[in-house]
Write an enzyme that holds these catalytic residues in place. Structure first.
Site, PDB file in Angstrom:
ATOM      1  N   HIS A  47       0.577  -1.165   0.065  1.00 16.07           N
ATOM      2  CA  HIS A  47      -0.028  -0.100  -0.111  1.00 16.07           C
ATOM      3  C   HIS A  47       0.961   1.217   0.343  1.00 16.07           C
ATOM      4  O   HIS A  47       0.130   2.242  -0.170  1.00 16.07           O
ATOM      5  CB  HIS A  47      -1.023   0.068   1.185  1.00 16.07           C
ATOM      6  CG  HIS A  47      -0.288   0.312   2.577  1.00 16.07           C
ATOM      7  ND1 HIS A  47       0.094  -0.598   3.475  1.00 16.07           N
ATOM      8  CD2 HIS A  47       0.032   1.411   3.306  1.00 16.07           C
ATOM      9  CE1 HIS A  47       0.509  -0.478   4.553  1.00 16.07           C
ATOM     10  NE2 HIS A  47       0.600   1.183   4.324  1.00 16.07           N
TER      11      HIS A  47
ATOM     12  N   ASP B  98      -0.572  -7.636   1.268  1.00 16.85           N
ATOM     13  CA  ASP B  98      -0.054  -6.185   1.277  1.00 16.85           C
ATOM     14  C   ASP B  98       1.419  -6.476   1.366  1.00 16.85           C
ATOM     15  O   ASP B  98       2.083  -6.290   2.662  1.00 16.85           O
ATOM     16  CB  ASP B  98      -0.582  -5.577   2.587  1.00 16.85           C
ATOM     17  CG  ASP B  98      -0.230  -4.066   2.580  1.00 16.85           C
ATOM     18  OD1 ASP B  98       0.248  -3.591   1.411  1.00 16.85           O
ATOM     19  OD2 ASP B  98      -0.479  -3.415   3.585  1.00 16.85           O
TER      20      ASP B  98
ATOM     21  N   GLY C  93       3.050   6.195   9.282  1.00 16.65           N
ATOM     22  CA  GLY C  93       4.567   6.519   9.089  1.00 16.65           C
ATOM     23  C   GLY C  93       5.271   5.300   9.323  1.00 16.65           C
ATOM     24  O   GLY C  93       6.456   5.162   8.852  1.00 16.65           O
TER      25      GLY C  93
ATOM     26  N   SER D 259       4.062   2.111   8.357  1.00 16.25           N
ATOM     27  CA  SER D 259       3.824   1.292   7.420  1.00 16.25           C
ATOM     28  C   SER D 259       5.096   0.657   6.409  1.00 16.25           C
ATOM     29  O   SER D 259       6.120   1.337   6.245  1.00 16.25           O
ATOM     30  CB  SER D 259       2.927   1.828   6.356  1.00 16.25           C
ATOM     31  OG  SER D 259       1.658   2.251   6.720  1.00 16.25           O
ATOM     32  N   GLY D 260       4.874  -0.580   6.219  1.00 21.67           N
ATOM     33  CA  GLY D 260       6.051  -1.298   5.504  1.00 21.67           C
ATOM     34  C   GLY D 260       7.220  -1.778   6.382  1.00 21.67           C
ATOM     35  O   GLY D 260       8.201  -2.521   6.048  1.00 21.67           O
TER      36      GLY D 260
END
Length: 834
Positions: free
Chosen positions: A640, A688, A782, A784-785
């Site tokens: 995403h 994801d 912030g 994410s990933g």
């Protein structure tokens, strides 16, 4: 590639203005008199009007002296140059404050017969019709609010539409001051055109002056200046090919020599036909379509809204795709020594309507296929199947290999629209089999393509089933429609492919002293569950393979679940201890470092070297997401983070490695390629996961401050003895508006899927939940990933168990963070990075 807005802003300069806006250097004339003549004239005037001072002749002679004459000439020339350049700036170079804004559009002219001469831009018939249409389009904008900005319209192509009439492809150019660029936004230009069409009687065909126009066919997209100049009349990189006979293959081979190729090929087929493009091979370097690419358009101009398919990676096995009309545009961008091989052909429009009679025997099956199978599905297609079964007690079972049907919700259907017994369903692509049952002996199933681009085909086996008893006795009916043996429920193995056989299960008894075998949950999981240790013996003996048993490179399987990189050679071929230079941080404790001053949803400051695989991903120079290091040139993150068009361009991204405090990276790497999972769903966040390849590997001299995290095997399990931490530079709370500068860490616990689904409902088996009941420790925006890292018991290696994906708020009680379950993607990861 950037967004259209940015590209429009960058397309400014001399080429954007009309010829009237330029002034020639000959238009500016300056009369230059000699300095001697001028000074002598001044002296004579001075004598006439004033009393001659003593020594005037001496003054004139003094001024006319050679050294002073050179200075005066230089000064005069300098003044003249300034004047000339000022005039040039006013009359010519002030066009630099303007930008050329370009659009590509198309619409159908109804009630008009298409003639073959329209395919030839040099023909009298084409030019006559093009001039007429160009006059109409120009009239629309010359009478609009953007009249002063409008420059010209150019009719590029006229083609047959297969719906009657003529399909017009055209360009438009505007010269726009930067301050007025919002006035020529894509939506504004399209709205002006549509509002100019006069319609009545609720018909889609209206009139633009005296031109009958189908308002539903109007599409206008902003394009780059390079698209316009490359496709303009007289361009040397345009090739046109025509397929006159259906079924006759037309070879299509493109090669790039020194300097590369950046060209377009326009394909046209006989009226009433579609085009099938077959790609045999495409030998390029993968670069996310930045350097090498083939973009296929369902039109004759490079319009974003008509992209049919993108090829950004090499192709070694043949596949094909189909247009929605009789035109197609191929845009090739290839650097040195690349090649494309394939062909195209005209095919008839497919009438997909069939009746299938299914006999009473349950083991008899028929096959149904998507339209144009095995070609990719085009954005527009339909198919209807009518099933007939002799008995009313039976229904129709459709077993798909990589496709699933679910009732439609408020969102649209992106991968297929289905109507079954007046109920609407949406299709989606998955990595496993599903069975969809229709409790009707004679249903009619209608399918429509609904994706914006070409997507994968599907096929299904059709058979009958007993409506009152869908599964055989002693079998369990999964949510995916599959039937599994009742004895396989709650055995720790996802037989249903959606964990519906493994949720809401009571914790199994250990049965350490009984004669019955131990439950698979306790066998060789790395913890001694039985006092006598019988659950952890014979863990390396070879056994029949299954999804919960570790598989060695030789193909043999062992019971031990967490065999990978545990320091013990469990496989006879020692493959379990290969590629294990990972997950061994060497933190450097700094004097005076904070242990709890800057909390991020319960987090504390990290120390240097504590999380050497943590990466800070920056988009256009700003922190945007996190990632983890997998190898010297590969990172892993969340899909995403790159879901939007501009975000998918690797040129805007940079990876900051070995960072503790923002701005202090040990190594900053450019991104060469972004690989988003092909089944990623932006609505549900399923699949994801994304991989990023660096342009240059990070140097090994940075170890131990920069090193990979270990990739778990597909059988890897996390127990209560594991310590799991989530890290990142995300916000400290939902309300926070300032990002922390120091890398934060928070210890969390892995929740069971049953607990996860109690909080969020149906989460996919490719997700896991982690947090604490109070919600005081969690990831936030912030992060994410970024990684959810778990350390093996006894101070072992760290494995990447999850990727920060989504959640309900940040740090809310009983609403844990949701992460991508990495061990579900082990094979997918290695298929790209190996």
């Amino acid at each position: 590639m950037g967004t259209e807005d940015e590209e429009n802003k960058q397309t400014s300069g001399d080429d954007d203005a009309s010829p009237q806006d330029y002034a020639s250097i000959t238009d500016v004339s300056v009369e230059v008199a000699t300095v001697d003549h001028t000074l002598q004239k001044l002296c004579r005037m001075y004598r006439k009007t004033r009393r001659k001072p003593k020594g005037l002749k001496r003054l004139c002679a003094y001024l006319l002296n050679i050294p002073y004459l050179a200075v005066i000439i230089t000064a005069v020339v300098f003044v003249l140059v300034v004047v000339v350049w000022s005039l040039l700036w006013v009359f010519i170079f002030n066009t630099d404050s303007n930008s050329g804004v370009y659009f590509a559009g198309m619409f159908r002219v109804a009630n008009m017969e298409f003639i073959p001469e329209y395919r030839q831009a040099e023909s009298h018939e084409f030019m006559t019709m093009a001039n007429k249409i160009q006059h109409v389009v120009s009239n629309v904008y010359m009478m609009s609010s953007v009249a002063k900005l409008y420059k010209q319209a150019v009719i590029s192509d006229l083609s047959n539409n297969n719906k009657g009439g003529v399909l017009v492809h055209f360009w438009m150019v505007f010269v726009v001051p930067h301050l007025k660029s919002p006035a020529v936004c894509e939506e504004c230009i399209g709205a002006i055109f549509r509002d100019s069409v006069y319609t009545r009687n609720r018909s889609s065909v209206g009139y633009l002056l005296d031109l009958p126009v189908d308002i539903d066919s109007i599409l206008i997209n902003a394009v780059r200046r390079s698209d316009y100049t490359s496709n303009a009349a007289g361009s040397q990189c345009i090739d046109k090919m025509y397929a006159s006979l259906q079924g006759a293959r037309v070879p299509l081979n493109v090669f790039s020599s020194w300097g590369g190729v950046s060209c377009y090929v326009k394909l046209t087929a006989a009226p009433g036909s579609l085009i099938r493009l077959t790609v045999t091979s495409f030998l390029i370097e993968p670069s996310d379509c930045v350097y090498d690419a083939l973009i296929v358009y369902d039109a004759l101009l490079p319009m974003r809204g008509r992209i049919l398919h993108r090829l950004c990676e090499p192709v070694f096995s043949t596949f094909s795709l189909v247009s929605t009309s009789n035109v197609m545009l191929l845009s090739f961008t290839m650097t040195n020594d690349k090649s494309f091989r394939g062909h195209f052909e005209a095919i008839p429009e497919e009438v997909c309507l069939s009746q299938i009679e299914i006999p009473l025997e349950h083991d008899t099956t028929h096959q149904i296929y998507s339209p144009f199978y095995p070609s990719l599905l085009p954005p527009q297609c339909t198919c209807t199947w009518k099933f007939v079964i002799p008995s009313r007690a039976l229904g129709v079972a459709l077993q798909f290999q990589n496709y699933a049907l679910k009732p439609k919700d408020i969102k649209g259907c992106d991968s297929g629209w289905w109507k079954i017994n007046e109920i609407i369903f949406c299709g989606s692509y998955v990595e496993h089999s599903t069975v969809f049952r229709i409790a009707d002996h004679s249903p009619e199933v209608e399918f429509r393509c609904s994706s914006r681009v070409a997507v994968l085909p599907f096929q299904a086996s059709c058979s009958s089933y007993n409506v009152s008893q869908p599964c055989p006795e002693s079998h369990f009916l999964c949510s995916t429609g599959l039937c599994v043996e009742e004895s396989r429920r709650c055995d720790g193995l996802d037989d249903c492919q959606d964990e519906s056989d493994e949720v809401f299960c009571s914790r199994p008894t250990m049965n350490c002293g009984g004669n019955s075998p131990l439950h698979p949950l306790y066998v060789c999981n790395g913890e001694t569950d039985c006092r006598d240790g019988k659950d952890e013996i014979n863990c390396t003996q070879e056994i029949t393979c299954s999804a919960i048993r570790y598989q060695c490179s030789s193909g043999s399987c062992i019971l031990k679940k967490n065999a990978k990189c545990d320091g013990v050679h469990d496989c006879q071929d020692h493959s379990d201890e290969l590629d294990c230079a990972c997950g061994r941080p060497s933190p450097v404790k700094k004097v005076g470092s904070s242990t709890g001053q800057e909390r991020i949803v319960g987090g504390v400051n990290s120390v240097e070297g504590e999380w050497p695989w943590q990466v800070s991903l920056h988009f256009s120079g700003n922190l945007y997401c996190g990632a983890s290091i997998l190898s010297s040139d590969w990172l892993i993150s969340a899909a995403h983070c790159f879901s939007k068009e501009r975000l998918s361009d690797p040129r805007y991204w940079s990876a900051h490695l070995g960072t503790l405090t923002q701005g202090s990276a040990k190594y900053v790497a450019e991104i060469q390629r972004i690989v988003v999972h092909e089944y990623y769903n932006m609505y549900t966040f399923d699949y994801d996961i994304a991989l990023l390849r660096l342009k240059k590997p990070w140097p090994s001299s940075l170890i131990p401050l920069v090193q990979p995290v270990c990739i778990p095997s597909s059988t890897h399990t996390v127990t209560n003895s594991h310590h799991c931490w989530v890290t990142g530079w995300g916000y400290r709370s939902e309300e926070d508006k300032v990002l922390p500068s120091v890398l934060q860490k928070a210890e969390v616990s892995i929740l069971s899927q049953t607990e996860c689904k109690k909080s969020y409902g149906p989460v996919s088996p490719r997700m896991l939940c982690a947090g604490v009941p109070s919600g005081e420790r969690d990831a936030c925006r912030g992060d994410s990933g970024g990684p959810l890292s778990c350390q093996e018991p006894g101070g072992g290696r760290w494995f990447l168990i999850g990727i920060v994906s989504w959640g309900s708020g940040c740090g809310r009680p009983n609403l844990p963070g949701v992460y991508t379950r990495v061990n579900k993607f082990t094979s997918w990861i290695y298929s790209h990075i190996s």
